[in-house]
Motif scaffolding. Structure first.
Motif, PDB file in Angstrom:
ATOM      1  N   GLY A 113      -1.205 -25.788  -4.713  1.00  0.00           N
ATOM      2  CA  GLY A 113      -0.196 -26.824  -4.564  1.00  0.00           C
ATOM      3  C   GLY A 113      -0.824 -28.210  -4.538  1.00  0.00           C
ATOM      4  O   GLY A 113      -0.317 -29.141  -5.159  1.00  0.00           O
ATOM      5  N   GLU A 119       5.536 -35.239  -0.440  1.00  0.00           N
ATOM      6  CA  GLU A 119       4.309 -34.775  -1.090  1.00  0.00           C
ATOM      7  C   GLU A 119       3.090 -35.449  -0.484  1.00  0.00           C
ATOM      8  O   GLU A 119       1.978 -34.946  -0.571  1.00  0.00           O
ATOM      9  N   ASP A 169       9.320 -24.172   4.644  1.00  0.00           N
ATOM     10  CA  ASP A 169       8.447 -23.956   3.497  1.00  0.00           C
ATOM     11  C   ASP A 169       9.187 -23.719   2.186  1.00  0.00           C
ATOM     12  O   ASP A 169       8.565 -23.373   1.201  1.00  0.00           O
ATOM     13  N   ASP A 170      10.464 -23.925   2.179  1.00  0.00           N
ATOM     14  CA  ASP A 170      11.196 -23.900   0.902  1.00  0.00           C
ATOM     15  C   ASP A 170      12.362 -24.870   1.056  1.00  0.00           C
ATOM     16  O   ASP A 170      12.739 -25.234   2.165  1.00  0.00           O
ATOM     17  N   PHE A 171      12.923 -25.280  -0.070  1.00  0.00           N
ATOM     18  CA  PHE A 171      14.025 -26.242  -0.036  1.00  0.00           C
ATOM     19  C   PHE A 171      15.192 -25.679   0.761  1.00  0.00           C
ATOM     20  O   PHE A 171      15.791 -26.339   1.600  1.00  0.00           O
ATOM     21  N   TYR A 172      15.532 -24.415   0.467  1.00  0.00           N
ATOM     22  CA  TYR A 172      16.684 -23.836   1.156  1.00  0.00           C
ATOM     23  C   TYR A 172      16.407 -23.733   2.651  1.00  0.00           C
ATOM     24  O   TYR A 172      17.294 -23.900   3.473  1.00  0.00           O
ATOM     25  N   TYR A 223      11.546 -34.085   2.493  1.00  0.00           N
ATOM     26  CA  TYR A 223      10.643 -33.428   1.541  1.00  0.00           C
ATOM     27  C   TYR A 223       9.598 -34.453   1.151  1.00  0.00           C
ATOM     28  O   TYR A 223       9.914 -35.488   0.559  1.00  0.00           O
ATOM     29  N   ARG A 235      17.199 -14.335   6.923  1.00  0.00           N
ATOM     30  CA  ARG A 235      17.331 -15.782   6.942  1.00  0.00           C
ATOM     31  C   ARG A 235      18.073 -16.231   8.209  1.00  0.00           C
ATOM     32  O   ARG A 235      17.699 -17.209   8.852  1.00  0.00           O
ATOM     33  N   LEU A 280       9.553 -30.410   4.879  1.00  0.00           N
ATOM     34  CA  LEU A 280       8.949 -29.537   3.872  1.00  0.00           C
ATOM     35  C   LEU A 280       7.863 -30.368   3.205  1.00  0.00           C
ATOM     36  O   LEU A 280       8.140 -31.413   2.621  1.00  0.00           O
ATOM     37  N   LYS A 281       6.617 -29.891   3.321  1.00  0.00           N
ATOM     38  CA  LYS A 281       5.500 -30.639   2.769  1.00  0.00           C
ATOM     39  C   LYS A 281       5.037 -29.938   1.504  1.00  0.00           C
ATOM     40  O   LYS A 281       4.573 -28.794   1.563  1.00  0.00           O
ATOM     41  N   GLY A 282       5.174 -30.588   0.368  1.00  0.00           N
ATOM     42  CA  GLY A 282       4.694 -30.024  -0.893  1.00  0.00           C
ATOM     43  C   GLY A 282       3.201 -30.235  -1.020  1.00  0.00           C
ATOM     44  O   GLY A 282       2.663 -31.204  -0.506  1.00  0.00           O
ATOM     45  N   GLY A 283       2.520 -29.301  -1.714  1.00  0.00           N
ATOM     46  CA  GLY A 283       1.087 -29.462  -1.925  1.00  0.00           C
ATOM     47  C   GLY A 283       0.256 -28.964  -0.772  1.00  0.00           C
ATOM     48  O   GLY A 283      -0.750 -29.558  -0.424  1.00  0.00           O
ATOM     49  N   LYS A 284       0.645 -27.845  -0.168  1.00  0.00           N
ATOM     50  CA  LYS A 284      -0.080 -27.328   0.987  1.00  0.00           C
ATOM     51  C   LYS A 284      -1.233 -26.417   0.596  1.00  0.00           C
ATOM     52  O   LYS A 284      -2.313 -26.506   1.142  1.00  0.00           O
ATOM     53  N   SER A 285      -0.980 -25.492  -0.319  1.00  0.00           N
ATOM     54  CA  SER A 285      -2.053 -24.585  -0.732  1.00  0.00           C
ATOM     55  C   SER A 285      -3.000 -25.359  -1.637  1.00  0.00           C
ATOM     56  O   SER A 285      -2.705 -26.461  -2.082  1.00  0.00           O
TER      57      SER A 285
END
Lengths: 692, 692
Positions: free
Chosen positions: A247, A217, A278-281, A215, A444, A239-244
């Protein structure tokens, strides 16, 4: 880096006897699993939890090659000085109060980094949760000690998590729910020194690690990250945070990190073979699925057989397949014959296999086991999706037998599990032990199966990533000096032409007579363009007149254009290309990945489709073909309504050359080729702008 | 229908003393909750479970207004005859062995339906699980009796489920996981008589029902279904199985039902205000969310504030908002000032609110409660998404206080919950009692919040669905008689013109001289078309010559066209319309919904975008505008690169008229208007085909 994971002796600076404080939790966690020497450091205690406590790092006896630091931020620089003096190679700073709190913290972080650099100490953190190594039972972390009661299920998934709290929360959640085993979980916080690439490199070589989930950022060194991923022989899930845009705004306000543009990041990941979540899970799901089936044979396709106790669930599952790049398997005649033994005579089995009539006739176990055996043996079936229910209806299948069938056939078995809560939990735990992915949601499960099969298809058909050595030495360097500016169309296209990119013919014309001569040479119709320095939106400024069919019109347009252009510029005459698919091709410099090449659909399709893809330069020919293959509108590229199909190699060559231009000439800030029109299959640059 | 839900006396035909058999489970389930008289029927017993058992329905004393039937399929017709004789108004047939097993079963089902129809008995089923009414503790079902141990949490969500096993599995799963309360769950099986519309109508009027969720593989009466949904004052959530081609194939092989085309079904649902789900869990999620917030005030927008213990999770949440039609709220200056009391001075709070520094300073409870109070009071915030962790780190929030803040502000509070398994389960159960939706996945929470807010926005701004009375009496009826065929362009457009749909001018030309005359009237350039009966792909057949600029060319093309057309047809001359946005508009007859109108992007965009939407005829003007609004390419419609924006009212008028044509003339099987070119904002039919 091994001293972070496998220290021979470990000092805890900021240890305390107060069981509510992190400095005590670290000691408690160490005592539960770490087998090396532990040295608490705090001038206020003689012993902590039965261990001798030392007043400072300098007083600690050998061996020490890791200091876990949990003191007030302002005291950290001195601790790092002490590490340097003692020759301690690594410090894991779990204290907060650095760059994340603003200017003052940034200064403190910089000072700490400087001291460490001068003293040869590598820093992990600050503002992090440190390390949890489940297999080796090493918890170098303030993570709540209830983690020990939640299972500590060992596995081969390693995690690198930028956010501190998330790392801890992940671990408790994932392990207590018993759906995934874990290897090394690394919480890296502000990444003052040790960053994702250092850990990624270490974990790629770590025999206990099978899959790596990250994960992030920000990515500190994009090119190194991409090259590590390209060379990796283990699955990497990010999982890359801050894409939109939303975000990205949050990323800037939350950390000092720079959030990259989503399309660039996604393109870079695809190019490097990274599986993007695109999500933690979803990150956890992809990791556990890739861990469970780590050696699928080559040649496995995407054809899925579904077996279900509920026809309705079979239908809904089938609906999802296409979205996940999966297809319904067609069962062989032999399979259908063999299935007749399991089902009543009135039923004609097909895919999905509705088990219910077979369950009523032969019981749950026979229906599940024999059906699965048939499906796994069918050469037209690449994977099986089995629906299971536990906690009523006598429906519980024999998962151990089913897992055996899957593993001996070397084809994935995925389960959808629903039912009574505790029975479901038992089933999930059993499935984990048997390496059978089980999901509580149909969608899923299908999504994960699609990702798994796509990963292995790609693994067995790697992209040719040899980078060609392209010489673009003829670009006139003097033109690239001077301040930032936009080169005009003629100058821009001359650079592209020298880089080997096909551009439309053009002749500079100073008079109607010259225009006539040029038009006669090209053949009618022609296009007249005004060239004005700095003019980007030429069409809107009336600087493009298309489809000029005769001299009379040409002369009239020449006069008009002369007025619009004035003293500022000149005019170009070009042949009018036939209508064709319009592309946009470009080069940008991404703050994380450096020069990146873009390819997209142009013209009216630009706004309508927003169909574009990025790759990091330099590109191999294979990278470029893959980039083209990522566009959504493959149908249009392959020849729309009888048009000649795009020559993909020709376009790939352009993309490779554009990337090479970006790598060779750092002064080239941005390139836009728009439109890039496909004429008889081959793209030609009709207009272009180079930004310096 | 009330006798199915609230029978005064209930006979169980096929009751048995064997506790492993469904005929005993039904009795056991009845005894646990049903308070009316129960009459087991089976000639082989005197008593079952202490109840007097009767040899036949005829022997049962009054009152009986429901027979639950669980006997071999072949015995069912006689049971229904007995119902008719006894005047029992309802029979719930839970036996299998009817249409789902093929031709023999279909015949048995038809015979049973005939007997019931003649005898005035309404049938529920067969091949179903019957009814579970949690609130009233009535279980008229073979569902495993462990259902009683799993909570039976009463709620206002009612379910109608076509598949038998799924209904039972749903109930056990949902109730044991404690995430949703339930009202009446109806498993309707083969829908021999009572179908989704009957139950929907009943439940819409049922005071115990607040939200209705349906899993359907087919819709028996599409127009009735749509009109019930349009008039509904309760949320309706539908999961439609068999949407993809793969899914549809599965539907056909599984049941005797006809799976509709996905786009038509989705269009009909949108038109009717139905919330569409695409997985079982999503159907449940939407239901429970809509139940929890059933009276949100009007004027609530889509601006979300996020509060999180982990900056990283805040960033990922923000990334999801846009996809779910949500936006990040901008906090007011007053809110930001008030938040300063909660956070350390170095922190400048913003959205997402990173609670961690506030938790360290003021503890979890103060940080959560005061932050939430500020966010709920902010007029720029429409909903709050709170991240919660339980089972470690002293992070458990006071959910009761937070729920109170949400409900008194009348703004939704959604939670993302992770942590230790049992603590998470307790939190979810508490959240259910407090009517606060809690999710274990960020994306799922954001998706549900988006659906909830969109539902209420629509509810407060209903589409004007008054149907205009459009007269299309001038369509020449005689042309519509005869066998199935495709009318030629001229005949097709003449029908459209009479229906009030704008078509391009055209003149039939028999000679070059007539062509000249027509061209002079229209002005140059012109288009020459060959009209040949049955020719659909005119361009490919060389029957369209565009952009004819002068007489010489026109004459040459006329001669060529004459050769191609031969004796079979004639020629049309039309003015050449300027280039503009191309649309496709059409009418189809859907087996479930009847005449449906389509609107989509045409030309090169057709294949690239597949951007089309359907609505069921007749359409109101509001329906038609909403249909246009559902296209993905709104940007193109609003005026691409300086083009005049589409006159939406003009296009809506066309769609309304096309629908009216379909309703008025059942002989019109299909209409294609392609291309339908937008000229100065108004669409004009350039070519069309009417299929009879």
């Amino acid at each position: 880096m091994d001293y972070f994971f496998n220290p021979k002796g470990l000092a805890v600076v900021g240890a305390t006897a107060n069981p509510k404080k992190g400095g005590n939790i670290i000691i408690a966690n160490l005592l539960k699993g770490y087998t090396g020497r532990i040295y608490p450091v705090n001038p206020r205690y003689d012993t902590i939890e039965g261990l001798t406590c030392y007043p400072s790092l300098r007083a600690v006896p050998d061996p020490v090659d890791l200091a876990v630091v949990f003191v007030g931020a302002e005291m950290v620089p001195q601790v790092i000085r002490d590490c340097a003096v003692r020759g301690i190679p690594g410090a894991m700073i779990e204290s907060a109060g650095f760059a994340e709190i603003g200017a003052e913290g940034v200064a403190l972080q910089q000072e700490t980094a400087r001291i460490a650099g001068e003293g040869g100490v590598r820093l992990w953190g600050p503002n992090c949760m440190g390390l949890v190594d489940v297999k080796n039972r090493r918890v170098f972390s303030t993570v709540t000690s209830s983690i020990w009661e939640q299972g500590m299920i060992p596995g081969k998934v390693a995690l690198i998590v930028q956010s501190g709290m998330l790392a801890g929360a992940f671990l408790i959640d994932v392990m207590s729910h018993g759906v995934m085993g874990m290897g090394k979980a690394c919480s890296i916080g502000n990444k003052m020194d040790v960053a994702e690439c250092d850990l990624l490199e270490y974990l790629l070589a770590d025999p206990d690690t099978g899959v790596i989930g990250l994960y992030l950022e920000s990515i500190v060194d994009g090119p190194r990250f991409i090259s590590l991923c390209k060379a990796a022989n283990k699955p990497i899930v990010v999982l890359k945070g801050g894409k939109s845009d939303e975000g990205a705004a949050a990323a800037v306000s939350h950390t000092a990190s720079m959030a990259g543009d989503g399309a660039v990041v996604s393109g870079a990941f695809r190019q490097a073979g990274v599986v993007e979540a695109d999500d933690f899970y979803q990150m956890m799901d992809y990791c556990r699925v890739l861990e469970a089936f780590d050696d699928l044979p080559s040649g496995l396709g995407n054809r899925v057989a579904i077996m279900t106790y509920s026809g309705g669930a079979g239908i809904v599952s089938a609906d999802f397949l296409v979205d996940s790049q999966l297809a319904m398997a067609t069962l062989s005649r032999e399979s259908l014959t063999r299935l007749e033994d399991v089902f009543p005579s009135w039923m004609a089995p097909g895919n999905p296999v509705d088990l219910w009539p077979g369950i009523l006739l032969n019981g749950t176990h026979k229906a599940y086991n024999e059906t699965l055996a048939v499906l796994m043996a069918d050469p037209g079936v690449d994977a099986v999706f089995a629906h299971c229910f536990v906690g009523g209806f006598d429906l519980e299948p024999q998962l151990d037998i089913m897992a055996g069938l899957s593993h001996s056939a070397r084809k994935p078995l995925f389960c959808w599990i629903s039912g009574e809560r505790n029975a479901v939990s038992r089933f999930q735990r059993q499935a984990l032990d048997l390496k059978i992915p089980a999901f509580r949601e149909v969608k899923r499960a299908v999504d994960c199966l699609g990702k798994l099969l796509a990963y292995h298809r790609r693994r067995h058909q790697p992209v040719d990533d040899r980078i060609q050595d392209i010489q673009i030495q003829t670009v006139p360097l003097d033109r690239l000096s001077g301040g930032p500016r936009v080169l005009d169309e003629r100058a821009s296209k001359s650079i592209l032409k020298r880089a080997g990119i096909p551009v439309v013919e053009e002749i500079r014309v100073m008079s109607p007579a010259e225009a006539d001569k040029a038009a006669d040479r090209f053949g009618w119709p022609v296009v007249l363009k005004g060239v004005v320095p700095g003019a980007v939106h030429k069409t809107e400024a009336g600087l493009v007149v298309m489809n000029i069919h005769g001299r009379e019109t040409l002369h009239r347009e020449f006069e008009g254009m002369a007025l619009r252009v004035g003293q500022r510029g000149g005019m170009l005459l070009q042949p009018q290309l036939p209508a064709g698919l319009e592309l946009i091709v470009g080069l940008i410099r991404d703050p994380q990945f450096g020069p990146c090449v873009m390819c997209g659909l142009g013209g009216i399709l630009t706004e309508a489709l927003n169909d574009r893809a990025f790759a990091v330069a330099p590109l191999s020919h294979g990278d470029a073909l893959a980039l083209i293959g990522r566009l959504k509108s493959q149908q249009l590229l392959d020849g729309f309504r009888g048009a000649t199909a795009l020559d993909r190699d020709a376009l790939a060559d352009v993309l490779v050359r554009l990337g090479a231009l970006g790598v060779a000439y750092p002064a080239v800030r941005e390139v836009d080729i728009n439109p890039f029109i496909v004429v008889e299959g081959r793209p030609v640059a009709v207009d272009a702008a180079v930004m310096l």
